[in-house]
Design a protein around this motif. Structure first.
Motif, PDB file in Angstrom:
ATOM      1  N   GLY A 135       0.780  -1.232   0.000  1.00  0.00           N
ATOM      2  CA  GLY A 135       0.000   0.000   0.000  1.00  0.00           C
ATOM      3  C   GLY A 135       0.809   1.278   0.000  1.00  0.00           C
ATOM      4  O   GLY A 135       0.246   2.362  -0.157  1.00  0.00           O
ATOM      5  N   LYS A 136       2.133   1.203   0.175  1.00  0.00           N
ATOM      6  CA  LYS A 136       2.988   2.390   0.122  1.00  0.00           C
ATOM      7  C   LYS A 136       3.548   2.515  -1.287  1.00  0.00           C
ATOM      8  O   LYS A 136       4.234   1.619  -1.768  1.00  0.00           O
ATOM      9  N   ARG A 137       3.245   3.644  -1.945  1.00  0.00           N
ATOM     10  CA  ARG A 137       3.583   3.809  -3.356  1.00  0.00           C
ATOM     11  C   ARG A 137       4.541   4.975  -3.573  1.00  0.00           C
ATOM     12  O   ARG A 137       4.449   6.000  -2.917  1.00  0.00           O
ATOM     13  N   THR A 198       4.051   8.179  -1.244  1.00  0.00           N
ATOM     14  CA  THR A 198       2.838   8.002  -0.445  1.00  0.00           C
ATOM     15  C   THR A 198       1.865   9.151  -0.727  1.00  0.00           C
ATOM     16  O   THR A 198       1.283   9.199  -1.804  1.00  0.00           O
ATOM     17  N   ASP A 199       1.702  10.116   0.190  1.00  0.00           N
ATOM     18  CA  ASP A 199       0.727  11.197  -0.001  1.00  0.00           C
ATOM     19  C   ASP A 199       1.353  12.536  -0.370  1.00  0.00           C
ATOM     20  O   ASP A 199       0.635  13.524  -0.537  1.00  0.00           O
ATOM     21  N   LYS A 217       8.026  20.473  -1.478  1.00  0.00           N
ATOM     22  CA  LYS A 217       6.987  19.501  -1.138  1.00  0.00           C
ATOM     23  C   LYS A 217       5.617  20.144  -1.043  1.00  0.00           C
ATOM     24  O   LYS A 217       5.472  21.269  -0.567  1.00  0.00           O
ATOM     25  N   VAL A 218       4.615  19.394  -1.488  1.00  0.00           N
ATOM     26  CA  VAL A 218       3.222  19.685  -1.184  1.00  0.00           C
ATOM     27  C   VAL A 218       2.692  18.446  -0.470  1.00  0.00           C
ATOM     28  O   VAL A 218       2.589  17.375  -1.057  1.00  0.00           O
TER      29      VAL A 218
END
Length: 241
Positions: A135-137, A198-199, A217-218
């Motif tokens: 689940g970590k992309r 991830t996000d 980063k955003v």
């Protein structure tokens, strides 16, 4: 040149035409190469070769995917187990490729895909890559620094590792590979990543040792930031909106 089963694409195509229940048209000129047209063809490997027999492009399944190549010679890979596409330069060196795969074991799942281009006589220097584990992309563009020395000795070690009789022997040779790279100034470092982890959407710039020094980063909360890091990875300055 290694030919799996001794069959090139022309022979596979010809056999398909002759043996198919409803073959499509086979167009033959009075002289010159034969040309065949198919509605559909299923093969395990396709070799695109130059007039001298050197590979230019190989498409293959996981069972028939080639190993490592330098100067037209193949060295078995000690861990490669996927299928895809491999690119070659004029000298018969592997210079990149397109690979993809996935694996699920119980609750754990992994998937990946990459399009890579190699530095001359070296490993990948630029690529687009996606990877996922439980689940970590991560997905994005990566750029690496590579040293100037040829990785041919590492390919020779890789072939030895692939031929080892057990995992202990393979691990020992892999350690030799790492030691050789470090003794020659290292294997290189990632300098640029632009993508998603991830996000977070990020652009990460690193020094020649691969240490991140600037991060745009955003985050998952939608807040943008710019972070300056020291060589230990600590944030020394942060700019927010």
């Amino acid at each position: 040149m290694v030919e799996f089963g001794g069959r090139r694409l022309a022979l596979v195509a010809a056999g398909f035409v002759m043996g198919a229940a409803a073959p499509t048209a086979l167009v033959m000129a009075d002289s010159g190469p034969q040309k065949a047209a198919f509605d559909e063809i299923s093969v395990k490997r396709i070799n695109i070769v130059e007039p001298d027999g050197k590979y230019r492009l190989v498409l293959a399944n996981s069972d028939r995917f080639p190993g490592l190549f330098m100067e037209g010679r193949e060295y078995k890979h000690h861990s490669r187990d996927g299928g895809g596409m491999l690119f070659f330069n004029d000298e018969g060196d592997e210079v990149g490729g397109l690979t993809f795969g996935s694996k699920t074991v119980g609750e754990n799942r992994r998937a990946s895909g990459s399009l890579m281009f190699d530095q001359y006589k070296q490993d990948q220097t630029v690529g687009i890559q996606y990877s996922e584990a439980d689940g970590k992309r991560t997905a994005g563009l990566r750029v690496w620094d590579r040293p100037d020395w040829s990785i041919k000795p590492l390919m020779e070690m890789s072939a030895r590792a692939a031929a080892a009789s057990d995992e202990v022997g393979r691990t020992r040779i892999r350690d030799e590979m790492r030691a050789y790279a470090m003794a020659n100034g290292g294997a290189g470092a990632e300098r640029v990543f632009a993508g998603k982890t991830t996000d977070d959407a990020i652009v990460r710039l690193a020094d020649k040792s691969g240490r991140p020094r600037l991060l745009l980063k955003v985050g998952a909360d939608g807040e943008p930031s710019i972070e300056f890091l020291d060589t230990a990875g600590r944030v020394v300055k942060r700019i927010t909106q």
